[in-house]
Design a protein around this motif. Structure first.
Motif, short mmCIF file in Angstrom:
data_model
loop_
_atom_site.label_atom_id
_atom_site.label_comp_id
_atom_site.label_asym_id
_atom_site.label_seq_id
_atom_site.Cartn_x
_atom_site.Cartn_y
_atom_site.Cartn_z
N LYS A 37 15.00 16.38 -35.37
CA LYS A 37 15.70 17.20 -34.05
C LYS A 37 14.97 18.62 -34.46
CE LYS A 37 19.48 18.28 -31.11
NZ LYS A 37 20.91 18.28 -30.81
N GLN A 38 14.33 19.20 -33.31
CA GLN A 38 13.64 20.53 -33.45
C GLN A 38 13.24 20.89 -32.26
OE1 GLN A 38 10.79 19.71 -36.72
NE2 GLN A 38 9.36 18.53 -35.39
N PRO A 39 12.85 22.01 -31.92
CA PRO A 39 12.36 22.57 -30.72
C PRO A 39 11.45 21.52 -29.78
CG PRO A 39 12.22 24.36 -31.94
CD PRO A 39 12.80 23.15 -32.85
N LEU A 40 12.00 21.50 -28.48
CA LEU A 40 11.19 20.64 -27.71
C LEU A 40 10.25 21.20 -26.63
CD1 LEU A 40 10.62 17.54 -26.75
CD2 LEU A 40 12.41 17.68 -25.21
N HIS A 41 8.85 21.06 -26.67
CA HIS A 41 7.99 21.55 -25.69
C HIS A 41 7.12 20.48 -25.18
CE1 HIS A 41 7.45 25.52 -28.33
NE2 HIS A 41 8.67 25.32 -27.84
N ILE A 42 6.78 20.60 -23.82
CA ILE A 42 6.31 19.50 -23.19
C ILE A 42 4.82 20.15 -22.45
CG2 ILE A 42 8.28 18.52 -22.47
CD1 ILE A 42 8.14 19.19 -19.71
N GLU A 43 3.93 19.04 -22.32
CA GLU A 43 2.78 19.70 -21.45
C GLU A 43 2.40 18.64 -20.35
OE1 GLU A 43 -2.32 19.81 -21.72
OE2 GLU A 43 -1.18 18.93 -23.38
N LEU A 44 2.61 19.36 -19.00
CA LEU A 44 2.40 18.74 -17.90
C LEU A 44 0.74 18.52 -17.41
CD1 LEU A 44 5.36 20.34 -15.82
CD2 LEU A 44 5.43 18.42 -17.36
N GLY A 45 0.34 17.31 -17.37
CA GLY A 45 -0.70 16.85 -16.93
C GLY A 45 -1.80 17.06 -18.09
N CYS A 46 -1.64 16.47 -19.40
CA CYS A 46 -2.23 16.71 -20.52
C CYS A 46 -3.56 16.09 -20.77
CB CYS A 46 -1.40 15.77 -21.70
SG CYS A 46 -1.67 13.87 -21.49
N GLY A 47 -4.22 15.33 -19.50
CA GLY A 47 -5.67 15.22 -19.36
C GLY A 47 -5.73 14.40 -20.80
N LYS A 48 -6.96 14.72 -21.14
CA LYS A 48 -7.66 13.85 -22.26
C LYS A 48 -7.01 14.09 -23.73
CE LYS A 48 -12.07 13.31 -20.04
NZ LYS A 48 -13.51 13.57 -19.98
N GLY A 49 -5.90 15.12 -23.85
CA GLY A 49 -5.20 15.48 -24.81
C GLY A 49 -5.82 16.22 -26.02
N THR A 50 -6.78 17.03 -25.44
CA THR A 50 -7.68 18.07 -26.19
C THR A 50 -6.56 19.13 -27.06
OG1 THR A 50 -9.81 17.90 -25.28
CG2 THR A 50 -9.21 19.76 -26.61
N PHE A 51 -5.66 19.50 -25.91
CA PHE A 51 -4.65 20.87 -26.13
C PHE A 51 -3.45 20.10 -26.95
CE2 PHE A 51 -1.00 23.11 -24.83
CZ PHE A 51 -1.42 24.34 -25.08
N ILE A 52 -2.97 18.99 -26.59
CA ILE A 52 -1.68 18.55 -27.12
C ILE A 52 -2.03 18.12 -28.44
CG2 ILE A 52 -1.75 15.98 -26.55
CD1 ILE A 52 1.24 18.54 -26.67
N SER A 53 -3.42 17.62 -28.87
CA SER A 53 -3.64 17.16 -30.20
C SER A 53 -3.74 18.14 -31.31
CB SER A 53 -4.87 16.09 -30.14
OG SER A 53 -6.06 17.10 -29.64
N GLN A 54 -4.32 19.23 -30.76
CA GLN A 54 -4.64 20.23 -31.51
C GLN A 54 -3.11 21.07 -31.77
OE1 GLN A 54 -8.11 22.86 -31.11
NE2 GLN A 54 -8.43 21.69 -29.19
N LEU A 55 -2.12 21.15 -30.53
CA LEU A 55 -0.95 21.61 -30.71
C LEU A 55 0.01 21.14 -31.65
CD1 LEU A 55 0.31 24.55 -29.52
CD2 LEU A 55 1.31 22.77 -27.63
#
Length: 217
Positions: A37-55
């Motif tokens: 259990k730790q801070p929860l962040h969300i990405e809306l419209g993640c596309g191909k995942g370039t951003f969320i994979s690195q983040l």
């Protein structure tokens, strides 16, 4: 953006341990799906995942939810996340992905989930007035996010579209958000922690200015 059908995508997603096939089942209980259990962040419209994979792979101390509507896109997201984590040698235990209509985000997330940050990167600008209520930064959406965000929660927003950015500034003001950071040309500055999405790289190569803001309430 036109995406060709990918018959492999849904079966591959269904067999993936970090894909949630029916997000409403976890409303108000998302933290239970993560190892910690730790801070929860969300990405809306993640596309191909370039951003969320690195983040996600570079921030093991944060839990992430990534949402997009199209299975063909999420199949690529899944593969990009797996590649990023393999290269980072981090356990893939802090990211969950799902297919859902973001306009109905309040049916899959609740205030009890305690979302601390929302990322909105290069969403559809919906330039025609009759469709502008579909914008992910429109008042009706911001009010939903506000209800989900923990106190002092933040929205990080990036776009190349001048009209969308100008209108979004009004939307944030009208719904009681405070603009903490405002950068009209992101790539003329060194902003710590900026991760380029696939769209961002393309727009920068075209000479377009990337607009960026952080809003909180």
């Amino acid at each position: 953006m036109h995406i060709r059908p990918k018959p492999w995508a849904r079966p591959e997603l269904e067999s993936c341990g970090f894909f949630q096939a029916y997000p409403p089942d976890h409303r108000g209980q998302w933290q239970q799906l993560f190892k910690k259990k730790q801070p929860l962040h969300i990405e809306l419209g993640c596309g191909k995942g370039t951003f969320i994979s690195q983040l996600g792979s570079s921030h093991p101390d944060i839990n992430f939810l990534a949402i997009d509507l199209i299975d063909a896109v999420l199949g690529l997201t899944k593969r990009n996340i797996e590649t990023a984590y393999a290269n980072a040698e981090q356990p893939l235990d802090n990211v969950q992905i799902m297919s859902w209509d973001i306009e109905r985000i309040d049916s899959i997330l609740a205030p009890a989930d305690g979302v601390e940050r929302i990322y909105i990167n290069f969403c559809n600008p919906w330039p025609r007035r009759r469709y502008q209520k579909k914008r992910l930064t429109h008042n009706k959406q911001l009010l939903k996010y506000k209800n989900l965000l923990a106190k002092d929660g933040e929205i990080y927003f990036k776009t190349d579209n001048d009209a969308l950015f100008a209108d979004s500034l009004k939307y944030f003001e009208q719904t009681g958000f405070t603009i903490k950071t405002l950068i009209p040309d992101l790539h003329t500055l060194t902003y710590p922690g900026n991760i380029e999405t696939e769209h961002e790289k393309m727009y920068v190569e075209q000479g377009l200015k990337i607009k960026f803001l952080i809003a909180s309430w």
